[in-house]
Design a protein around this motif. Structure first.
Motif, PDB file in Angstrom:
ATOM      1  N   LEU A 241      34.211  88.694  59.955  1.00 26.77           N
ATOM      2  CA  LEU A 241      34.042  89.536  61.131  1.00 26.77           C
ATOM      3  C   LEU A 241      32.574  89.527  61.508  1.00 26.77           C
ATOM      4  O   LEU A 241      31.705  89.346  60.650  1.00 26.77           O
ATOM      5  CB  LEU A 241      34.467  90.987  60.842  1.00 26.77           C
ATOM      6  N   ARG A 242      32.303  89.753  62.794  1.00 23.88           N
ATOM      7  CA  ARG A 242      30.923  89.922  63.235  1.00 23.88           C
ATOM      8  C   ARG A 242      30.808  91.261  63.949  1.00 23.88           C
ATOM      9  O   ARG A 242      31.473  91.489  64.954  1.00 23.88           O
ATOM     10  CB  ARG A 242      30.466  88.801  64.162  1.00 23.88           C
ATOM     11  N   LEU A 243      29.960  92.115  63.414  1.00 27.16           N
ATOM     12  CA  LEU A 243      29.684  93.401  64.035  1.00 27.16           C
ATOM     13  C   LEU A 243      28.491  93.272  64.973  1.00 27.16           C
ATOM     14  O   LEU A 243      27.550  92.523  64.700  1.00 27.16           O
ATOM     15  CB  LEU A 243      29.390  94.454  62.975  1.00 27.16           C
ATOM     16  N   SER A 244      28.552  94.023  66.061  1.00 30.98           N
ATOM     17  CA  SER A 244      27.453  94.061  67.015  1.00 30.98           C
ATOM     18  C   SER A 244      27.035  95.511  67.228  1.00 30.98           C
ATOM     19  O   SER A 244      27.857  96.419  67.176  1.00 30.98           O
ATOM     20  CB  SER A 244      27.877  93.461  68.356  1.00 30.98           C
ATOM     21  N   CYS A 245      25.758  95.694  67.500  1.00 32.04           N
ATOM     22  CA  CYS A 245      25.223  97.023  67.794  1.00 32.04           C
ATOM     23  C   CYS A 245      24.260  96.875  68.966  1.00 32.04           C
ATOM     24  O   CYS A 245      23.235  96.198  68.840  1.00 32.04           O
ATOM     25  CB  CYS A 245      24.518  97.593  66.579  1.00 32.04           C
ATOM     26  N   VAL A 246      24.630  97.494  70.082  1.00 34.61           N
ATOM     27  CA  VAL A 246      23.797  97.438  71.282  1.00 34.61           C
ATOM     28  C   VAL A 246      22.978  98.721  71.373  1.00 34.61           C
ATOM     29  O   VAL A 246      23.521  99.827  71.250  1.00 34.61           O
ATOM     30  CB  VAL A 246      24.656  97.275  72.546  1.00 34.61           C
ATOM     31  N   ALA A 247      21.691  98.565  71.591  1.00 37.17           N
ATOM     32  CA  ALA A 247      20.789  99.713  71.667  1.00 37.17           C
ATOM     33  C   ALA A 247      20.282  99.921  73.088  1.00 37.17           C
ATOM     34  O   ALA A 247      20.071  98.961  73.830  1.00 37.17           O
ATOM     35  CB  ALA A 247      19.606  99.503  70.730  1.00 37.17           C
ATOM     36  N   SER A 248      20.087 101.162  73.445  1.00 30.61           N
ATOM     37  CA  SER A 248      19.442 101.489  74.712  1.00 30.61           C
ATOM     38  C   SER A 248      17.973 101.779  74.438  1.00 30.61           C
ATOM     39  O   SER A 248      17.567 101.951  73.294  1.00 30.61           O
ATOM     40  CB  SER A 248      20.110 102.707  75.344  1.00 30.61           C
TER      41      SER A 248
ATOM     42  N   ARG B 128      19.058  89.627  64.911  1.00 27.24           N
ATOM     43  CA  ARG B 128      18.782  90.468  66.075  1.00 27.24           C
ATOM     44  C   ARG B 128      18.438  89.607  67.274  1.00 27.24           C
ATOM     45  O   ARG B 128      17.883  88.517  67.134  1.00 27.24           O
ATOM     46  CB  ARG B 128      17.653  91.451  65.769  1.00 27.24           C
ATOM     47  N   ASP B 129      18.766  90.129  68.448  1.00 24.57           N
ATOM     48  CA  ASP B 129      18.436  89.504  69.725  1.00 24.57           C
ATOM     49  C   ASP B 129      17.656  90.539  70.510  1.00 24.57           C
ATOM     50  O   ASP B 129      18.242  91.436  71.121  1.00 24.57           O
ATOM     51  CB  ASP B 129      19.724  89.103  70.448  1.00 24.57           C
ATOM     52  N   ASP B 130      16.344  90.439  70.458  1.00 19.72           N
ATOM     53  CA  ASP B 130      15.525  91.485  71.067  1.00 19.72           C
ATOM     54  C   ASP B 130      15.675  91.564  72.593  1.00 19.72           C
ATOM     55  O   ASP B 130      15.754  92.684  73.122  1.00 19.72           O
ATOM     56  CB  ASP B 130      14.060  91.282  70.689  1.00 19.72           C
ATOM     57  N   PRO B 131      15.714  90.466  73.322  1.00 18.91           N
ATOM     58  CA  PRO B 131      15.889  90.606  74.780  1.00 18.91           C
ATOM     59  C   PRO B 131      17.178  91.321  75.153  1.00 18.91           C
ATOM     60  O   PRO B 131      17.210  92.067  76.139  1.00 18.91           O
ATOM     61  CB  PRO B 131      15.880  89.158  75.279  1.00 18.91           C
ATOM     62  N   GLN B 132      18.244  91.094  74.366  1.00 22.28           N
ATOM     63  CA  GLN B 132      19.529  91.731  74.647  1.00 22.28           C
ATOM     64  C   GLN B 132      19.678  93.069  73.948  1.00 22.28           C
ATOM     65  O   GLN B 132      20.648  93.792  74.186  1.00 22.28           O
ATOM     66  CB  GLN B 132      20.683  90.810  74.221  1.00 22.28           C
ATOM     67  N   LYS B 133      18.713  93.406  73.072  1.00 23.70           N
ATOM     68  CA  LYS B 133      18.731  94.675  72.322  1.00 23.70           C
ATOM     69  C   LYS B 133      19.998  94.803  71.482  1.00 23.70           C
ATOM     70  O   LYS B 133      20.685  95.836  71.521  1.00 23.70           O
ATOM     71  CB  LYS B 133      18.584  95.868  73.255  1.00 23.70           C
ATOM     72  N   VAL B 134      20.308  93.747  70.758  1.00 23.49           N
ATOM     73  CA  VAL B 134      21.509  93.719  69.939  1.00 23.49           C
ATOM     74  C   VAL B 134      21.138  93.315  68.513  1.00 23.49           C
ATOM     75  O   VAL B 134      20.311  92.422  68.309  1.00 23.49           O
ATOM     76  CB  VAL B 134      22.554  92.726  70.487  1.00 23.49           C
ATOM     77  N   VAL B 135      21.770  93.972  67.554  1.00 24.11           N
ATOM     78  CA  VAL B 135      21.675  93.555  66.168  1.00 24.11           C
ATOM     79  C   VAL B 135      23.080  93.217  65.691  1.00 24.11           C
ATOM     80  O   VAL B 135      24.046  93.898  66.060  1.00 24.11           O
ATOM     81  CB  VAL B 135      21.017  94.628  65.273  1.00 24.11           C
TER      82      VAL B 135
ATOM     83  N   ARG C 125      12.514  96.350  70.276  1.00 17.24           N
ATOM     84  CA  ARG C 125      11.854  95.205  69.645  1.00 17.24           C
ATOM     85  C   ARG C 125      10.794  95.633  68.636  1.00 17.24           C
ATOM     86  O   ARG C 125      10.353  94.834  67.829  1.00 17.24           O
ATOM     87  CB  ARG C 125      11.233  94.317  70.711  1.00 17.24           C
ATOM     88  N   LEU C 126      10.376  96.893  68.705  1.00 19.23           N
ATOM     89  CA  LEU C 126       9.328  97.384  67.812  1.00 19.23           C
ATOM     90  C   LEU C 126       9.882  98.004  66.536  1.00 19.23           C
ATOM     91  O   LEU C 126       9.119  98.357  65.637  1.00 19.23           O
ATOM     92  CB  LEU C 126       8.467  98.423  68.541  1.00 19.23           C
ATOM     93  N   LYS C 127      11.199  98.149  66.473  1.00 18.41           N
ATOM     94  CA  LYS C 127      11.824  98.895  65.390  1.00 18.41           C
ATOM     95  C   LYS C 127      12.619  97.986  64.459  1.00 18.41           C
ATOM     96  O   LYS C 127      13.227  97.018  64.906  1.00 18.41           O
ATOM     97  CB  LYS C 127      12.774  99.952  65.961  1.00 18.41           C
ATOM     98  N   ALA C 128      12.604  98.352  63.190  1.00 12.89           N
ATOM     99  CA  ALA C 128      13.535  97.730  62.265  1.00 12.89           C
ATOM    100  C   ALA C 128      14.935  98.261  62.547  1.00 12.89           C
ATOM    101  O   ALA C 128      15.103  99.398  63.011  1.00 12.89           O
ATOM    102  CB  ALA C 128      13.137  98.036  60.828  1.00 12.89           C
TER     103      ALA C 128
ATOM    104  N   ILE D 228      16.807  94.444  59.059  1.00 13.68           N
ATOM    105  CA  ILE D 228      15.953  93.392  59.599  1.00 13.68           C
ATOM    106  C   ILE D 228      14.749  94.056  60.259  1.00 13.68           C
ATOM    107  O   ILE D 228      14.904  94.934  61.110  1.00 13.68           O
ATOM    108  CB  ILE D 228      16.736  92.486  60.578  1.00 13.68           C
ATOM    109  N   ASP D 229      13.549  93.647  59.835  1.00 13.91           N
ATOM    110  CA  ASP D 229      12.337  94.221  60.382  1.00 13.91           C
ATOM    111  C   ASP D 229      12.069  93.688  61.792  1.00 13.91           C
ATOM    112  O   ASP D 229      12.733  92.747  62.246  1.00 13.91           O
ATOM    113  CB  ASP D 229      11.151  93.871  59.476  1.00 13.91           C
ATOM    114  N   SER D 230      11.121  94.285  62.474  1.00 18.79           N
ATOM    115  CA  SER D 230      10.806  93.854  63.832  1.00 18.79           C
ATOM    116  C   SER D 230      10.312  92.403  63.854  1.00 18.79           C
ATOM    117  O   SER D 230      10.465  91.706  64.854  1.00 18.79           O
ATOM    118  CB  SER D 230       9.769  94.779  64.459  1.00 18.79           C
ATOM    119  N   GLY D 231       9.768  91.944  62.749  1.00 16.76           N
ATOM    120  CA  GLY D 231       9.295  90.568  62.662  1.00 16.76           C
ATOM    121  C   GLY D 231      10.344  89.586  62.191  1.00 16.76           C
ATOM    122  O   GLY D 231      10.087  88.383  62.122  1.00 16.76           O
ATOM    123  N   GLY D 232      11.544  90.102  61.860  1.00 15.61           N
ATOM    124  CA  GLY D 232      12.636  89.223  61.477  1.00 15.61           C
ATOM    125  C   GLY D 232      12.906  89.123  59.990  1.00 15.61           C
ATOM    126  O   GLY D 232      13.865  88.450  59.582  1.00 15.61           O
TER     127      GLY D 232
END
Length: 120
Positions: free
Chosen positions: A18-25, A71-78, A30-33, A51-55
């Motif tokens: 399974l793949r879980l997704s988490c979308v953030a507002s 994580r996909d920072d432009p899409q704000k998804v982990v 991008r600055l947060k773990a 996952i840290d902000s640096g990956g």
């Protein structure tokens, strides 16, 4: 205030994936773990991965080699890619955003959770 919305949970047979997704507002993603925790019935919530902000990534021992956080920072998804699932992985999985760029900073907020059930 950041809001987190998870998806991707479900019922799967042992050995499946399974793949879980988490979308953030919010603009601070991008600055947060970011991380994933889980809580099985009758048990305390436990850390799964972060996952840290640096990956940089970190995993609890029981999922190493089977789960991958990204994580996909432009899409704000982990994401949490879960392979070779076992019945012991059955739990409610919750996304977490940390206060700073590393998981050491502590959790700032939680998503509502998504159920993962692995049948034997």
């Amino acid at each position: 205030q950041v809001q987190l919305v998870e998806s991707g949970g479900g019922l799967v047979q042992a050995g499946g994936s399974l793949r879980l997704s988490c979308v953030a507002s919010g603009s601070i993603f991008r600055l947060k773990a970011m991380g994933w925790y889980r809580q099985a019935p009758g048990k305390q919530r436990e850390y799964v991965a972060s996952i840290d902000s640096g990956g940089s990534t970190k995993y609890t021992d029981s999922v190493k080699g089977r789960f991958t956080i990204s994580r996909d920072d432009p899409q704000k998804v982990v994401y949490l890619q879960m392979n070779s699932l076992e019945p012991e992985d059955t739990a409610v999985y919750s996304c977490a955003i940390f206060k700073g760029s590393s998981w050491h900073s502590g959790v700032l907020g939680w998503g509502q959770g998504t159920q993962v059930t692995v049948s034997s």
